[in-house]
Write a protein that holds these residues in place. Structure first.
Motif, PDB file in Angstrom:
ATOM      1  N   LEU A   1       1.016  -1.215  -0.139  1.00 32.16           N
ATOM      2  CA  LEU A   1       0.185  -0.192  -0.151  1.00 32.16           C
ATOM      3  C   LEU A   1       0.873   1.137  -0.070  1.00 32.16           C
ATOM      4  N   VAL A   2       0.706   2.160  -0.908  1.00 26.62           N
ATOM      5  CA  VAL A   2       1.412   3.441  -0.892  1.00 26.62           C
ATOM      6  C   VAL A   2       0.937   4.478   0.053  1.00 26.62           C
ATOM      7  N   GLU A   3       1.829   4.638   0.867  1.00 29.13           N
ATOM      8  CA  GLU A   3       1.163   5.535   2.069  1.00 29.13           C
ATOM      9  C   GLU A   3       2.019   6.854   2.006  1.00 29.13           C
ATOM     10  N   GLN A   4       1.197   7.804   1.500  1.00 35.59           N
ATOM     11  CA  GLN A   4       1.794   9.414   1.586  1.00 35.59           C
ATOM     12  C   GLN A   4       1.343  10.139   2.488  1.00 35.59           C
ATOM     13  N   ASP A   5       2.155  10.926   3.427  1.00 37.75           N
ATOM     14  CA  ASP A   5       1.538  11.891   4.411  1.00 37.75           C
ATOM     15  C   ASP A   5       1.607  13.312   3.905  1.00 37.75           C
ATOM     16  N   VAL A   6       0.404  13.777   3.432  1.00 36.85           N
ATOM     17  CA  VAL A   6       0.225  15.159   2.803  1.00 36.85           C
ATOM     18  C   VAL A   6      -0.517  15.950   3.700  1.00 36.85           C
ATOM     19  N   LEU A   7      -0.018  17.031   4.606  1.00 35.14           N
ATOM     20  CA  LEU A   7      -0.613  17.902   5.241  1.00 35.14           C
ATOM     21  C   LEU A   7      -0.984  19.113   4.391  1.00 35.14           C
ATOM     22  N   PRO A   8      -1.855  19.932   4.940  1.00 28.42           N
ATOM     23  CA  PRO A   8      -2.289  21.129   4.083  1.00 28.42           C
ATOM     24  C   PRO A   8      -1.083  21.868   3.905  1.00 28.42           C
ATOM     25  N   GLY A   9      -0.856  22.271   2.723  1.00 33.96           N
ATOM     26  CA  GLY A   9       0.254  23.334   2.323  1.00 33.96           C
ATOM     27  C   GLY A   9       1.488  22.335   1.995  1.00 33.96           C
ATOM     28  N   MET A  10       1.360  20.987   1.792  1.00 33.98           N
ATOM     29  CA  MET A  10       2.477  20.128   1.350  1.00 33.98           C
ATOM     30  C   MET A  10       2.282  19.871  -0.002  1.00 33.98           C
ATOM     31  N   GLY A  11       1.238  19.978  -0.598  1.00 40.24           N
ATOM     32  CA  GLY A  11       1.056  19.685  -1.877  1.00 40.24           C
ATOM     33  C   GLY A  11      -0.411  18.793  -2.174  1.00 40.24           C
ATOM     34  N   ALA A  12      -0.788  18.509  -3.246  1.00 38.16           N
ATOM     35  CA  ALA A  12      -2.240  17.834  -3.809  1.00 38.16           C
ATOM     36  C   ALA A  12      -1.749  16.283  -3.581  1.00 38.16           C
ATOM     37  N   PRO A  13      -2.784  15.778  -2.631  1.00 34.37           N
ATOM     38  CA  PRO A  13      -2.846  14.228  -2.513  1.00 34.37           C
ATOM     39  C   PRO A  13      -2.930  13.575  -3.834  1.00 34.37           C
ATOM     40  N   LYS A  14      -3.902  14.134  -4.976  1.00 31.12           N
ATOM     41  CA  LYS A  14      -3.986  13.550  -6.061  1.00 31.12           C
ATOM     42  C   LYS A  14      -2.682  13.371  -6.950  1.00 31.12           C
ATOM     43  N   VAL A  15      -2.118  14.410  -6.892  1.00 27.60           N
ATOM     44  CA  VAL A  15      -0.805  14.553  -7.817  1.00 27.60           C
ATOM     45  C   VAL A  15       0.298  13.722  -6.934  1.00 27.60           C
ATOM     46  N   CYS A  16       0.270  13.810  -5.673  1.00 29.99           N
ATOM     47  CA  CYS A  16       1.299  12.736  -5.206  1.00 29.99           C
ATOM     48  C   CYS A  16       0.991  11.481  -5.193  1.00 29.99           C
ATOM     49  N   ALA A  17      -0.076  11.040  -5.128  1.00 32.92           N
ATOM     50  CA  ALA A  17      -0.608   9.605  -5.533  1.00 32.92           C
ATOM     51  C   ALA A  17      -0.041   9.264  -6.809  1.00 32.92           C
ATOM     52  N   GLN A  18      -0.251  10.063  -7.921  1.00 29.26           N
ATOM     53  CA  GLN A  18      -0.026   9.680  -9.348  1.00 29.26           C
ATOM     54  C   GLN A  18       1.671   9.667  -9.463  1.00 29.26           C
ATOM     55  N   LYS A  19       2.448  10.538  -8.896  1.00 30.74           N
ATOM     56  CA  LYS A  19       3.860  10.391  -8.770  1.00 30.74           C
ATOM     57  C   LYS A  19       4.216   9.190  -8.290  1.00 30.74           C
ATOM     58  N   ASN A  20       3.815   8.686  -6.916  1.00 32.23           N
ATOM     59  CA  ASN A  20       4.105   7.567  -6.306  1.00 32.23           C
ATOM     60  C   ASN A  20       3.936   6.295  -6.924  1.00 32.23           C
ATOM     61  N   ILE A  21       2.744   6.257  -7.676  1.00 33.43           N
ATOM     62  CA  ILE A  21       2.323   4.996  -8.350  1.00 33.43           C
ATOM     63  C   ILE A  21       3.278   4.768  -9.648  1.00 33.43           C
ATOM     64  N   ASP A  22       3.471   6.250 -10.206  1.00 35.79           N
ATOM     65  CA  ASP A  22       4.469   5.959 -11.497  1.00 35.79           C
ATOM     66  C   ASP A  22       5.812   5.457 -11.087  1.00 35.79           C
ATOM     67  N   TYR A  23       6.340   6.092  -9.929  1.00 38.01           N
ATOM     68  CA  TYR A  23       7.732   5.621  -9.491  1.00 38.01           C
ATOM     69  C   TYR A  23       7.617   4.230  -9.110  1.00 38.01           C
TER      70      TYR A  23
END
Length: 348
Positions: A308-330
């Motif tokens: 399970l790809v788990e990304q801690d994204v707090l307000p101001g740290m980035g967009a969850p959807k964008v982070c999720a896409q980068k993580n799964i691509d990586y």
């Protein structure tokens, strides 16, 4: 009981289903960055065939093709009435992966309550489980509640650890919860070593494993917590970890650790939550976790669990959807690269 969802993405690392997912927060939050109470992933079939003959190359190639993008809704509530939960999962083509159970295991007076809640969660998990996948119960300490461990997360020393009597209680509680939920519902407990809780450092994990019964208690591998909790940024820490306790790992959280932030946190004396705010757990591939080693270990051991790809994204740290896409691509690229390397090695 209700649980608030947050977005994540995941990749299935076995030969059955493939995934991307959502991860709701804990029923009993230990802080702003508490773990999941329940985890679910989309069922998306993908070709499992591969042209290579080597089991390692075949496994890696097949897994590289199974990563899928997350399509999930954030900050919603999951019902805990079984028929309704099952209906909501089916409407969204989701498979429930597991549930998170924080228990103050060093305190024996908390064990009975932990068993009771564990059985409730296990019953719910089993009632909505896929026929093709057994869910897991992710057991953990009540992370972020002990002031010493929270203040010194990422740099704890042996004198901050459990006493021998507390170790006995901690392990006994884990064993009892693990046996209870397995005997009742055949749900496996995977303990999550976690920063800002007891059992954080690799040495503490090794001792925990020596005191617990592998029939009932196994591990969740979280590379980000392994690296930050080790007090070092050396990838060999993870390599040794996989060698020593790899046979106990039945569930994987893909999380990275940003080495510069980790070093600054240790130097500046940041507590766990301050380190989180500064991005100690970064997007995959931006940190010091050797995901190639994890992928190779999965292939070599014929790992059958989920990652399970788990990304801690707090307000101001980035967009969850964008982070999720980068993580799964990586992660997809890691699998593809490992498969190509294995094929090249076999052809040489």
């Amino acid at each position: 009981m209700t649980s608030r969802a947050r977005a994540s993405s995941s990749a299935k690392c076995s030969t059955s289903s493939r995934s991307a997912g959502i991860q709701p927060q804990s029923l009993e939050t230990g802080g702003a960055c508490s773990h999941a109470c329940a985890q679910a992933v989309t069922r998306r079939e993908a070709p499992a065939h591969a042209t290579c003959s080597s089991p390692l190359r075949t496994s890696l190639t097949a897994r590289a093709r199974r990563a899928r993008r997350a399509h999930c809704t954030c900050r919603r509530y999951m019902p805990t009435f079984s028929p309704l939960l099952k209906q909501e999962l089916e409407v969204r083509s989701l498979t429930m992966l597991g549930a998170f159970l924080p228990v103050k295991l060093k305190d024996p007076t908390k064990h009975e309550a932990g068993i009771k809640e564990g059985l409730q969660l296990a019953k719910l998990l089993r009632s909505v489980a896929s026929d093709r996948h057994d869910p897991v119960l992710v057991l953990a300490d009540e992370n972020g509640t002990d002031p010493v461990r929270t203040k010194n997360a990422g740099r704890v020393t042996p004198d901050m650890g459990l006493s021998e009597e507390e170790w006995k209680s901690f392990a006994d509680g884990a064993n009892r919860i693990g046996k209870a939920v397995f005997d009742a519902y055949k749900v496996r407990v995977c303990f999550h070593p976690h920063c800002a809780g007891y059992v954080e450092t690799p040495a503490e994990v090794y001792k925990f494993c020596s005191l617990t019964d592998p029939q009932y208690v196994n591990l969740t591998l979280d590379g980000g917590h392994v690296m930050y909790g080790s007090g070092h940024n050396d990838p060999s820490v993870l390599h040794e970890y996989l060698t020593k306790v790899g046979d106990r790992i039945k569930y994987v959280h893909c999380k990275d650790c940003e080495p510069d932030v980790a070093a600054q946190a240790r130097k500046s004396g940041w507590d766990y939550f301050e380190a989180i705010k500064h991005g100690v757990f970064c997007e995959l591939g931006q940190g010091c976790v050797d995901f190639k080693a994890i992928v190779t270990w999965q292939a070599q051991t014929d790992y059958k669990g989920w990652s399970l790809v788990e990304q801690d994204v707090l307000p101001g740290m980035g967009a969850p959807k964008v982070c999720a896409q980068k993580n799964i691509d990586y992660l997809r690229k890691v699998y593809e690269d490992a498969a190509r390397q294995a094929e090249a090695s076999g052809a040489a």
